[in-house]
Structures are given as C-alpha cells and as structure tokens.
Design a protein around this motif. Structure first.
Motif, PDB file in Angstrom:
ATOM      1  N   LEU A 289       0.904  -0.992  -0.117  1.00 13.89           N
ATOM      2  CA  LEU A 289       0.003  -0.021  -0.053  1.00 13.89           C
ATOM      3  C   LEU A 289       0.883   1.378   0.127  1.00 13.89           C
ATOM      4  CD1 LEU A 289      -2.895   1.255   0.418  1.00 13.89           C
ATOM      5  CD2 LEU A 289      -2.526   0.886   2.743  1.00 13.89           C
ATOM      6  N   VAL A 290       0.669   2.117  -0.847  1.00 13.04           N
ATOM      7  CA  VAL A 290       1.627   3.313  -1.082  1.00 13.04           C
ATOM      8  C   VAL A 290       0.909   4.489  -0.603  1.00 13.04           C
ATOM      9  CG1 VAL A 290       2.922   4.820  -2.711  1.00 13.04           C
ATOM     10  CG2 VAL A 290       2.743   2.379  -3.135  1.00 13.04           C
ATOM     11  N   VAL A 291       1.312   5.096   0.456  1.00 11.15           N
ATOM     12  CA  VAL A 291       0.633   5.969   1.241  1.00 11.15           C
ATOM     13  C   VAL A 291       1.429   7.426   0.611  1.00 11.15           C
ATOM     14  CG1 VAL A 291       0.128   6.885   3.515  1.00 11.15           C
ATOM     15  CG2 VAL A 291       0.227   4.605   3.006  1.00 11.15           C
ATOM     16  N   SER A 292       0.693   8.407   0.358  1.00  9.50           N
ATOM     17  CA  SER A 292       1.093   9.669   0.235  1.00  9.50           C
ATOM     18  C   SER A 292       0.130  10.712   0.456  1.00  9.50           C
ATOM     19  CB  SER A 292       1.703   9.951  -1.058  1.00  9.50           C
ATOM     20  OG  SER A 292       0.698   9.821  -2.051  1.00  9.50           O
ATOM     21  N   GLY A 293       0.410  12.065   0.127  1.00 13.77           N
ATOM     22  CA  GLY A 293      -0.721  12.972   0.289  1.00 13.77           C
ATOM     23  C   GLY A 293      -0.213  14.437   0.701  1.00 13.77           C
ATOM     24  N   GLU A 294      -0.988  15.320   1.408  1.00 11.52           N
ATOM     25  CA  GLU A 294      -0.460  16.481   1.570  1.00 11.52           C
ATOM     26  C   GLU A 294      -0.963  17.126   2.748  1.00 11.52           C
ATOM     27  OE1 GLU A 294      -0.788  19.555  -1.948  1.00 11.52           O
ATOM     28  OE2 GLU A 294      -1.534  20.791  -0.749  1.00 11.52           O
TER      29      GLU A 294
END
Ligand SMILES: [Fe+2]
Length: 795
Positions: A289-294
C-alpha cells in the motif's frame, strides 16, 4: 540505463529484457538480468545489457525495456522510471555514478527536530561537488546551505523538522558526468504532532480484511490533510471508513483512493480506518500500500506499507497418490488441527492469474482431516491446487502433487549392501506403493527357504522430472550368513516375486576384488556417453579387467539429482540383474549431486548401510564402515558443512580404524582431500581428512568429484612421505571432465590423467599388496601399480 525500482518491486523475480531491430528488421533480444534473477532493492540502478556483435546495422530500439513476468500471478500494478540511456562502447570506461551512503539512514527514527544530513560519497573519477542536487520533502536545498570537504562527503544542517517521515532526494555526479540518484525516508518522532498509520499486523492472510487506522498526535495543530492511497488491485481491495472525522473530495478508482480531512479538533484520535481486504485466492505473495498526500500545504511522505500474505490455514501435505483414498491435514497458522474448515480444489490458470473453477472436497473433522480421492489424470503426476477456508480467511492456494505409480507389483532394481558384519547383507528393491507386504527369502544350496529376519518398506515421493511419481522402497536383512558360501535369494510380495539371484559371502581370506568408479551422474539426455548405457559399459569393462568382483565401490554422484526418479531408475537399471547388483555387493558414497532438492533424504531411504557412523538421519546411512576380506573400508560423507560435524566424523573414523586389525585400511569419500582442480569445493575435506588419515593409519583414500584420474605418491603430513597413504581420484564416468591446475594433488601426483576420456579402475587386494589398474574407455592403460600397506612398509 538508470532504472528506478519502487519498493513493491524490490526482490521480485522478474526478467528484465529489451528488444532491438537489426538493419534487416530482425528482432534481437537483450537481457538486463538473467531469467530467474531477482530485481534489486528500491532505488536507482544502472542496468546494462550486452548487444550481440556482428549484427547488420543500423540497430534501432524496438522495446528499450520490458519486464517479462513468466507467471501472471507474480504480476502487480506498478511503474518504473527510466533515465540516462547510454551506449557503452568500452567496458573500461567509468560509467557508474558515485556510491552514496546517506545519514540518517533509510527508515531510521531520530528523536530531534535538528539533524545533520550527511552524504558519504565515493567515485574513482572523483565526485563533482559543484553539481549536487538535494531536496527535502520535494523542496530543493540551495547550494549555499550545502557544505563539503572536497573529498568524500557533503552535508547540510536540517533544523525545525516536523515530526513524521522526511523524504530526501539526491542526485550526485562524478567528474565524468555519471549520475547517482536516490531517495530515502527517515522518521522524526519527538512526541510532537504527526499523522501515522497504525495497526501493525505481522502477517495478513488470504481472504482476510485488515484495518489500518490513520492516527493523529496533537490533532489541533493541523487544518487540512489530503490522504492518497495507491494499492495493488491484483491482490487487494480497499475501503476507507470515517472514524473521528469526516472526509470529502473523494476520488476513487481501482487501485487509487484520495480524500481530504479538514476541521481537526483535539477530540480526534483516529481519522479513519483503511480497510484492506486480501483476495481469497492468492499464492505466496506480498501486498503493498503506497501512502502519500498533502498536510497543510506540504508533502506528506510515508514509507510503502508492504506485508507478506500468509494463510489463515495451512495445507500440511505436499503430495497425494493418484487414485488412492487419502486424508489431508489442515492446520491453523500455529500448526494446530483446524476443524470445520472447508477444503476445495482450485482450477487455476497461472498464466492469466485466473481461477477457472473450484471443486469442493469437504469439511475437516475434529482432527483437521478431510478425505480425498485424487483422480488419475492422463496417468501422469499433476499439480493440484488446494485451498482451505472459512468465512473470514483462507490458506494460500497450495500446490499438492498428485503422484502416479512409477512401478508395478514386480520387484525391480534389486541390489544389496553391507550389513553390520560379514554375517549380514541388506537387500533393497522397489515396487509400486500398494505392495506393502515385504518378503525376502534366502538359503544355501540353491534353496532360498529362509525368511529374511528384518524387513521394512517406505513410500518415496519424487517431485521432479518426467517420471515424478511414487515408488515403494523395500529393505530386508539376511542374517546368519556363513563365510565363503553361495546363497540364493529372491524378494517378493503378495502378488509377485523377483528372479532368484545368487551371491557368495565374504571368503574372509586375504583377497578382495573391487570395481571402483564414480561420478556417473546419470542424466536424462540419453547421450550414450552420459548415463545408463555408459554405466553398463564401464561395469562390463571392469569385469573384463578383473572378473568376479566382490564389491562395486562408487565414489558418489550416482545421478545428476537423487530427487529425480528417472535418473535414479536409470542408474539402478544400468547395473540391474545377476552378475551385477543382484550378485555383487554395492558400496555407495554420498556426493554433492546426492543432496540436490530432497536428495539427501532419498539417499538415506534407499541406500542402507551398517549405519555405524556418528550421525542420525539424514546422514545416518552415508557414514559407515565394514570389513571385507582383509580390509576395513570406511565411507564418509563430504556433504557436511559445519566444523562440528566434520570433527565428529573424523573422530569416529579414527576410533573406527583404531578398532580394526585388518591388513588394509581404506577410506572412500566424494570430495578429494587433495583436489584435482581449484573449483573442487573441497575445503572441508582438505582441512580434516589428511590429518585424520595419518592418525588413523589409513593406507588408501579414494575420492571422486573432480572428474579426472589421479594417484598420488604416498603422503603423510601433507608431504610426500614413504610412510604415508595413497590418494586416488577415480576418474569420471559421465560427460563432464575437469582439467588439473597447479595446486591440490598435482605436485604430489604419481599419475595424473585429465584427458576427456572416461576411465575405470579395479583394485585387487592380495595380502599386503593391492594392484591398482586404471584404463580409459579405449582400453589404454593409464595406471598400473602395486600399493602396499603402511605396516608392510615398516611404518
Ligand atoms: Fe561431485
């Protein structure tokens, strides 16, 4: 070219290839790695492929880069980045960018908001400190902030870091312009505000649903958080459930979820639950699961969450026998019986990763057992895929071989080996598995009317090769044998019996007639110089040279692979029958080809010996000694890889030889103490055997493995010495030949023959003399010498 391997691809066994077109339009394949090789770790890698010479020009790229995934089940959703395509004309050119070590290290957690980011660099062409690219969480760090020592390091002070994961990207050049790029994440945890993914599951399993809570520390400091999730739709489905907060602006499509959380308050602990559901039909694999964001206008960085997929249940069986009612044991993840679990057979199209159908087998009873009758399919062994499941989880799809019978009721491959003393021999033969009654009869005066005292049998599954299947191996011991007496014997079951064989027991005089060969390494390529016919031919030639042998001694590597039944059958068939294995005692040695796959266990089950060595199974049968005529013959196993085992074995050897007052003391082993070539892999043998041979007063050491013939002068203390032992490497009886180099046995060889022609040797003991005679297959005499015992030489 430079290739960026993402986390979820690291270690995957994917074949990296490309394709060119030559000047005439023909396709030319190129390889960036080899089939079966794993991809490297996450990050940038400079991968190269050789372009064959002499192609019609001009060459053009057709497919510059492609992954070849041979099984669709191994495929996942992912992407790679390619950069820096380079044509290499001269391998001496420095093409690699500097090597880089970053501190803080990947995945390191520091408990301070201030740290020194340091990059240790090295390049033989020198590092170009004027062109460094460095960024923190996507924001470039200016040249003015970067300091260097002009030699092997540069660094920057990082202050006031937020808690949470920090991403560093770098690109460093050497003075020739070769780049190294990379990225790394380290974690800051000072107890200050941060958002993180909780719910540490060590193992997630097939068919299960797992919650990964999105947690927050000091929520009141945050205003706005956009969470982006990329997941692998081939293995997982994903759902996000609101918990202490609502979210909006949701964008969702297979493999992607994005949503925005706003309005943080101090009452928020868990923003939401990420609900990850693993497919119920998976083979051994991992989910990522690749988690990213702002987060408040800044990049939210997070390491890839990568979990191995396990099974809620385990199918505890690797094979069944076709057409035989069987019970399959299903355990839970702790190995305990799993009652009330449904079991099914899955028809699975591996190439397309598609379940075509399922067939219910049943539900496990209180003991975790379910009955099953595997149907015979085309009379050949097949892979079944079984799966055990309940309402909230499943086993992995598990391969269970359905093995077919390779033999019938008729006993085959009858041979015999030494017993505990000369009053005993052990007989071995094979049938189909149904023949669970084991009988053997023997007697004097052509009258085999006496029951073998001990009999046993065992089913042997063979998983590999064109004759994968099952056989039953039988053993019987004939006891109370009188010396120098002809015995008749046959072996039987309730349905069939063998022909009657005859053999003569040990005369217990001072003559022993030995056929010595090895490294037959039978394979299935049917080459006449490499297998069954060659083994028969060599035996016939040995018989012509020294008729009426007492012993067939084999220095190991009987077949290419003991776990492949076809090869075992070919070896045993080559020597089957009266005048060969039926009537001459076989003395086998374990070689390195006997330990491929489960070969060590197959050897243990097939070749019974006096088993008077120091080890338990699976090395019990391969270390032994016995007396024949005026000789004590010990066989040891060189396929042991600890000092402790070797010391044990050498202590046993010394004690065993010390307990014998036989005229001759002979040692047989596979890897020679003094090698015939430098790739022998005989370090253990070299370290332990010669000193033990000296202490044990052994006269002759026979080995194989190096596929050449050589005989040393007498040696003691690692030097030529008239008091010492003779070391012999017994040639090659397969297609392989090695050449001698300058070490090992070469300086001590009296005779060395490394031509690419097969050889065979006979040993004829008469009193204190032993005639060694070696010829090649053309009949040419390679060696003829009379050896004597140490004692007869006055030592
Ligand atoms: Fe070998």
């Amino acid at each position: 070219m430079n290739v960026y391997i993402p986390e979820e691809l690291a270690g995957k066994v994917w074949w990296v290839r490309g394709q060119l077109r030559d000047g005439e339009g023909a396709a030319v394949g190129i390889n960036y790695n080899n089939e079966g090789e794993a991809l490297p770790n996450r990050g940038w890698h400079f991968m190269t492929a050789d372009i064959p010479q002499g192609l019609p020009e001009p060459l053009t790229f057709d497919q510059p880069f492609r992954f070849l995934v041979l099984q669709t089940a191994e495929r996942i959703d992912t992407s790679v980045v390619l950069d820096n395509f380079t044509a290499i004309y001269d391998l001496d050119t420095d093409l690699a960018g500097p090597s880089v070590i970053v501190t803080p290290a990947e995945n390191e957690t520091i408990n301070s908001k201030n740290t020194t980011l340091r990059l240790q660099v090295f390049d033989p062409s020198g590092v170009d400190f004027d062109h460094i690219e460095l960024s923190l969480n996507g924001e470039p760090i200016s040249d003015a902030e970067i300091q260097n020592n002009g030699e092997d390091a540069f660094w920057v002070e990082l202050n006031n870091l937020d808690d949470g994961w920090q991403r560093i990207d770098y690109r460093v050049f050497d003075k020739l312009g070769n780049a190294s790029a990379g990225d790394t994440l380290f974690n800051v945890d000072t107890g200050d505000s941060r958002i993180f993914i909780g719910g540490e599951h060590d193992v997630i399993f097939a068919g299960g649903t797992f919650n990964l809570p999105v947690e927050v520390v000091k929520p009141e400091t945050f205003r706005n958080f956009t969470l982006t999730l990329n997941y692998d739709t081939t293995k997982t489905a994903l759902n996000v459930l609101a918990e202490d907060m609502e979210f909006d602006n949701v964008t969702e499509y297979p493999g992607f979820w994005q949503g925005t959380f706003s309005g943080f308050s101090e009452n928020v602990h868990t923003l939401a639950q990420i609900e990850l559901t693993v497919d119920g039909y998976v083979q051994n694999s991992a989910a990522s699961l690749v988690v990213s964001g702002e987060l408040d206008g800044k990049d939210f960085n997070y390491p890839v969450l990568k979990k191995d997929i396990g099974g809620k249940f385990v199918v505890m069986q690797d094979h069944v026998i076709a057409n035989q009612q069987t019970r399959i044991f299903i355990a839970d993840a702790n190995g305990e019986a799993a009652p009330g679990v449904d079991v099914e057979r899955v028809y699975y199209d591996v190439a397309n990763d598609e379940v075509i159908g399922t067939e219910a087998i049943g539900t496990t009873d209180d003991y975790g057992l379910v009955r099953y009758l595997p149907r015979d399919e085309d009379d050949s062994s097949v892979e079944l895929i079984l799966r055990a499941y309940d309402h909230d989880g499943a086993s992995l799809m598990s391969t269970v071989m359905s093995l077919t019978e390779q033999l019938s009721t008729a006993p085959r491959h009858v041979f015999f080996t030494p017993g505990v003393d000369s009053s005993e021999v052990q007989v071995t033969w094979f049938t189909d598995t149904a023949m669970d009654a084991t009988y053997a009869y023997y007697g004097k005066n052509g009258n085999p009317n006496q029951h073998a005292s001990m009999t046993e049998s065992e089913i042997l599954p063979f998983f590999y090769g064109p004759e994968s299947g099952v056989v039953r191996v039988h053993h019987a011991t004939f006891t109370g044998l009188e010396p120098n007496t002809e015995y008749s014997y046959y072996v039987a079951n309730d349905f069939a019996r063998s022909e009657t064989f005859t053999f003569r027991t040990d005369r217990q005089d001072d003559e022993v007639r030995i056929h010595l060969f090895g490294d037959t390494q039978t394979t299935n390529d049917y080459n006449e110089n490499h297998g069954s016919p060659l083994v028969s031919e060599i035996f016939d030639k040995m018989s012509a040279q020294l008729p009426n042998p007492d012993l067939i001694m084999h220095v190991g590597d009987l077949t290419e692979d003991m776990s492949d039944y076809q090869l075992v059958r070919q070896f045993l068939e080559a020597l089957e029958g009266q005048g060969r294995f039926g009537s001459v005692m076989f003395v086998p040695t374990m070689g390195n080809h006997e330990v491929y796959n489960e070969g060590r266990y197959k050897y243990e089950s097939i070749f019974k010996s006096p088993a008077n060595g120091p080890f338990e199974a699976p090395n019990k049968q391969s270390v032994y000694s016995f007396d024949y005529g005026n000789a004590r013959i010990a066989v040891v196993n060189t396929e042991l890889f600890t000092d402790e085992e070797w010391q044990n074995m050498m202590n046993w050897l010394e004690d065993d030889m010390a307990s014998s007052d036989q005229t001759w003391k002979v040692l047989m082993l596979h890897r020679p103490p003094y090698e015939g070539n430098k790739d022998s892999g005989n370090e253990w043998s070299k370290r332990y055997v010669p000193s033990a041979v000296d202490r044990a007063g052994i006269d002759l050491v026979v080995a194989g493995h190096d596929h050449m013939y050589s005989r040393s002068v007498t040696m003691a203390g690692d030097r030529p010495n008239p008091s010492g032992a003779t070391y012999l490497i017994a040639g090659s009886a397969s297609m392989k030949f090695y050449d001698a180099d300058f070490g090992g046995i070469v300086p001590f060889a009296d005779v060395l023959y490394d031509e690419n022609v097969h050889t065979y040797t006979t040993l004829h003991i008469q009193g204190e003399q032993m005639e060694v005679q070696t010829r090649n297959m053309n009949g040419q005499l390679i060696d003829r010498v009379t050896l004597t015992t140490r004692e007869s030489r006055g030592f």
